[in-house]
Scaffold this motif. Structure first.
Motif, mmCIF file in Angstrom:
data_model
loop_
_atom_site.group_PDB
_atom_site.id
_atom_site.type_symbol
_atom_site.label_atom_id
_atom_site.label_comp_id
_atom_site.label_asym_id
_atom_site.label_seq_id
_atom_site.Cartn_x
_atom_site.Cartn_y
_atom_site.Cartn_z
ATOM 1 N N CYS A 80 7.039 -4.609 -1.800
ATOM 2 C CA CYS A 80 6.124 -5.352 -0.922
ATOM 3 C C CYS A 80 4.683 -4.878 -1.068
ATOM 4 O O CYS A 80 3.765 -5.506 -0.529
ATOM 5 N N ASP A 81 4.490 -3.743 -1.730
ATOM 6 C CA ASP A 81 3.131 -3.206 -1.853
ATOM 7 C C ASP A 81 2.279 -4.121 -2.744
ATOM 8 O O ASP A 81 2.726 -4.545 -3.810
ATOM 9 N N PRO A 82 1.052 -4.449 -2.314
ATOM 10 C CA PRO A 82 0.203 -5.353 -3.110
ATOM 11 C C PRO A 82 -0.121 -4.816 -4.495
ATOM 12 O O PRO A 82 -0.331 -5.595 -5.430
ATOM 13 N N CYS B 218 -7.590 -14.043 6.073
ATOM 14 C CA CYS B 218 -6.939 -12.876 6.672
ATOM 15 C C CYS B 218 -6.657 -13.147 8.141
ATOM 16 O O CYS B 218 -7.384 -13.867 8.807
ATOM 17 N N ARG C 91 2.935 -5.643 -6.561
ATOM 18 C CA ARG C 91 2.980 -7.091 -6.794
ATOM 19 C C ARG C 91 1.968 -7.519 -7.856
ATOM 20 O O ARG C 91 2.198 -8.456 -8.614
ATOM 21 N N ARG D 99 -5.253 -4.408 -1.811
ATOM 22 C CA ARG D 99 -4.727 -4.495 -0.444
ATOM 23 C C ARG D 99 -4.312 -5.943 -0.179
ATOM 24 O O ARG D 99 -4.648 -6.849 -0.939
ATOM 25 N N ASN D 100 -3.595 -6.136 0.893
ATOM 26 C CA ASN D 100 -3.184 -7.491 1.260
ATOM 27 C C ASN D 100 -4.377 -8.349 1.650
ATOM 28 O O ASN D 100 -5.356 -7.858 2.218
ATOM 29 N N GLU D 101 -4.284 -9.639 1.337
ATOM 30 C CA GLU D 101 -5.238 -10.658 1.778
ATOM 31 C C GLU D 101 -6.678 -10.361 1.363
ATOM 32 O O GLU D 101 -7.628 -10.663 2.067
ATOM 33 N N GLU E 75 -2.228 2.425 3.195
ATOM 34 C CA GLU E 75 -2.389 1.754 4.490
ATOM 35 C C GLU E 75 -2.004 2.694 5.631
ATOM 36 O O GLU E 75 -2.675 2.754 6.664
#
Length: 714
Positions: free
Chosen positions: A131-133, A35, A136, A293-295, A351
């Motif tokens: 683009c939302d995790p 991250c 995806r 969430r991302n990462e 987010e």
């Protein structure tokens, strides 16, 4: 084998000095993984970072490397446990400020526009769901519950107990092995744990069904002695558990009986609950992973309950968490996700909600908002700050709440505040309770301001230098009046590099005073030449007898057993013309040789007539000593023994011996003399600090990276 985190830092000899930036990158990668562009440190490697249970940084304020060696015997636990030891050079920047914002005092501004604009830039537009995790990961279409149960690979990656895993021997299997369908029943599960002599053990278990009815809400008495009830979080007290007879096997049996064969368990980070229950269940929905969430970051259950369900849980007014409430919240979150589908969940823009919530918390304290805003604004305006914001800011961005105890503490708004009144004992008690619940903790202990003036500025450096000089010095004799000084120098030079050699003429017969550059050389001379015939005389070799050297034998023994010297031997009598390549070839027959360090004169750059050899196994080092000493018996000039100062201590001794007698340009070192009573008090205080570190260290979970900092005065 079950994966575990591991730190590899094969630095040796002169490489044992690292920069503040290198410490920073180690902590950043350990805490965040990939991250925020965190990469593997350039100077060491962390294996299986995702399996780290946490990072703990212990800061010993007012203490430096000088204190560590002045009170080496008092730091009994510290030197036996911490196997990697590095020297930090003086820094013009405030390393602690980079770590957690200590001493940061920016001028207040009228708004926090910098903070707001920074946060909003990180938030994806709600219209761009691709683009939302969550999208995806799952796509936009609704799916049945079986699409959201963890795969075998996900169970393994997230440390869920599994059949056949080495760490799960003796675990009970739920026998829920019937094939799951989208109509299989959901059950919410949550546990509260206390810290015992064995680690985390269950003290309360709650199970709710798909309708939210509580099927099980039971207190459990651990088998081991409870070290910390963690009442603040668990809600468990000693009084509550006194009448309890239920044990873990009873709960395992009841859970196994309640759950149907196609049951799907739901929980938030459920792996910790199943590990504590010592149970294996094949079908799980983990809400901390479901709301992606991302990462790899995760939302907290409390936030999700409020943002998605509109429910307040884990209220501060309550004593500890309610496991039935948490189990029900996790279950309802899973039901919401399944019923509404990923697209609906993504539209919530969690987010954005999380950022708004944090800004609201900050706005409740105007001065706190201004301070935080200034910090971020400064980072935006000054490119040099972009690469190195306060480390705790990084963690706040990822949704973590780092623990900061001691001189500086994080308040309810997430900002660093001074707290100078707390004692080391109080800090320890809070740390024992709170550290296991945090993924990143900074615990600060302090000697106290009264010891700065009376000790650090009162000849401490001179005392340590004097003791080192005595330990590096030996007296040899008596010799005949017409003895050959050259042959004496040659014989004693085979033990290691000599700094000075003088003839003592005040005695009835002449003696020689030799000061070596390394501790091993002086010790080797005492061990191998005492009683030997040198220059035609049978001589005695001894160190000077002073108050400082009375405990020399104890100190030498402890240095020999130091974990840093494990598997390391010292070899002297080398030809100065030999290079490292030559030596590696000469010692290539020694088994398990891992590294070779050839000390150099730090002024001239020329290497000495000695080296250190590091072996992969301690027994290999013992065998190598026998081999080299066997060569010596057959006429070789090489001499060897166990290492005493193979790492950064060698460099530090050299610097102490070659400094002018002042440290940091402060002449107070020469003018003031420490008070014996105060020094005795300080010795006791250091010993107590070592015991605090021991207690804290023993309470840590396996796979925790622990770093102890001696930051010094500047």
């Amino acid at each position: 084998q079950q994966k575990s985190s591991r730190l590899s830092a094969a630095l040796f000899g002169e490489d044992c000095e690292i920069s503040h930036d290198q410490v920073y990158e180690l902590l950043k990668y350990a805490a965040l993984g990939k991250c925020h562009n965190a990469t593997q440190p350039s100077w060491c490697r962390i294996y299986h970072q995702s399996h780290l249970a946490g990072v703990v940084v212990i800061v010993l304020h007012e203490m430096s490397q000088l204190h560590f060696y002045k009170f080496y015997l008092q730091f009994k636990h510290l030197r036996k446990v911490f196997q990697h030891r590095f020297t930090l050079p003086p820094s013009s920047a405030n390393f602690l400020a980079n770590l957690y914002g200590e001493g940061a005092n920016p001028k207040p501004q009228n708004n926090a526009q910098g903070l707001i604009s920074t946060s909003s830039e990180c938030i994806p537009k709600s219209s761009d769901l691709q683009c939302d995790p969550i999208i995806r990961k799952y796509g936009e279409s609704k799916r049945g519950l079986t699409s959201y149960t963890l795969t075998l690979e996900e169970l393994k990656k997230n440390d869920y107990p599994m059949k056949g895993s080495p760490g799960c021997k003796g675990y009970m299997y739920t026998d829920c092995d019937q094939e799951r369908t989208d109509s299989s029943p959901l059950f919410g599960l949550d546990c509260e744990m206390c810290l015992t002599a064995r680690g985390n053990e269950v003290t309360r278990v709650s199970l709710v069904n798909a309708q939210g009815q509580c099927l099980l809400n039971e207190l459990v008495k651990p088998e081991s002695t409870i070290v910390n009830y963690r009442t603040r979080y668990s809600g468990i007290t000693r009084k509550m558990l006194l009448p309890v007879k239920t044990r873990l096997p009873d709960i395992q049996t009841r859970l196994k009986k309640i759950l149907p064969h196609d049951a799907v368990l739901v929980g938030h980070s459920l792996n910790a609950d199943l590990q504590a229950l010592q149970m294996i269940h094949p079908s799980v929905i983990d809400t901390s992973l479901l709301f992606a969430r991302n990462e790899g970051r995760r939302f907290k259950l409390k936030f999700l309950a409020k943002a998605v369900l509109g429910k307040e849980i884990q209220c501060e007014q309550k004593l500890g968490h309610d496991p039935a409430e948490d189990a029900r919240a996790a279950l309802e979150l899973a039901q919401f996700f399944i019923e509404q589908g990923p697209a609906k969940v993504a539209e919530l823009n969690l987010e954005m909600l999380l950022t708004t919530e944090r800004l609201t918390e900050l706005s409740q304290n105007k001065s706190a908002l201004q301070t935080q805003g200034c910090r971020v604004q400064k980072q935006l305006n000054d490119p040099s700050h972009l690469s190195k914001p306060c480390f705790l800011d990084y963690l706040q961005v990822t949704g973590q709440k780092p623990l900061l105890l001691g001189r500086q503490e994080v308040d309810s708004s997430g900002l660093c505040q001074s707290n100078l009144s707390t004692s080391n004992k109080q800090i320890l008690q809070r740390a024992l309770e709170d550290v296991p619940l945090s993924t990143f903790s900074i615990i600060q202990f302090s000697l106290g301001p009264e010891y700065i003036a009376s000790h650090l500025l009162a000849g401490f450096c001179e005392k340590v230098r004097s003791k080192l000089t005595d330990m590096l010095t030996i007296y040899a004799g008596p010799f005949e009046e017409s003895f050959c000084l050259k042959s004496v120098k040659k014989e004693f030079g085979r033990c290691g590099p000599i700094r000075s050699l003088t003839v003592v003429t005040e005695t009835y017969q002449p003696y020689v005073c030799i000061q070596y550059e390394v501790l091993e050389a002086a010790q080797l001379a005492v061990e191998s030449l005492n009683g030997a015939e040198v220059a035609g005389s049978c001589i005695k070799v001894q160190r000077p007898v002073t108050a400082a050297t009375l405990d020399c034998d104890v100190l030498i023994k402890e240095l020999e057993l130091d974990v840093e010297n494990e598997g390391v031997i010292y070899v002297a009598g080398l030809k100065k013309s030999l290079t490292e390549t030559d030596l590696q070839e000469e010692f290539s027959q020694l088994k398990d040789l891992e590294a070779l360090f050839l000390p150099k004169d730090l002024q001239s750059g020329k290497h000495r007539n000695c080296c250190f050899l590091k072996f992969q196994k301690s027994q290999s080092a013992v065998d190598a000593l026998e081999v080299i000493n066997g060569w010596a018996a057959r006429g070789s000039k090489l001499r060897s023994r166990n290492a005493l100062a193979s790492g950064h201590l060698w460099r530090w001794i050299w610097q102490m011996n070659h400094s002018s007698g002042k440290q940091g340009g402060n002449s107070l070192y020469e003018k003031m003399v420490p008070l014996p009573d105060s020094e005795q008090d300080l010795r006791k205080k250091v010993k107590k600090l070592d015991q605090h570190i021991k207690k804290l260290y023993r309470s840590l979970q396996n796979n925790t990276l622990c770093v102890v900092l001696f930051p010094g005065m500047n």
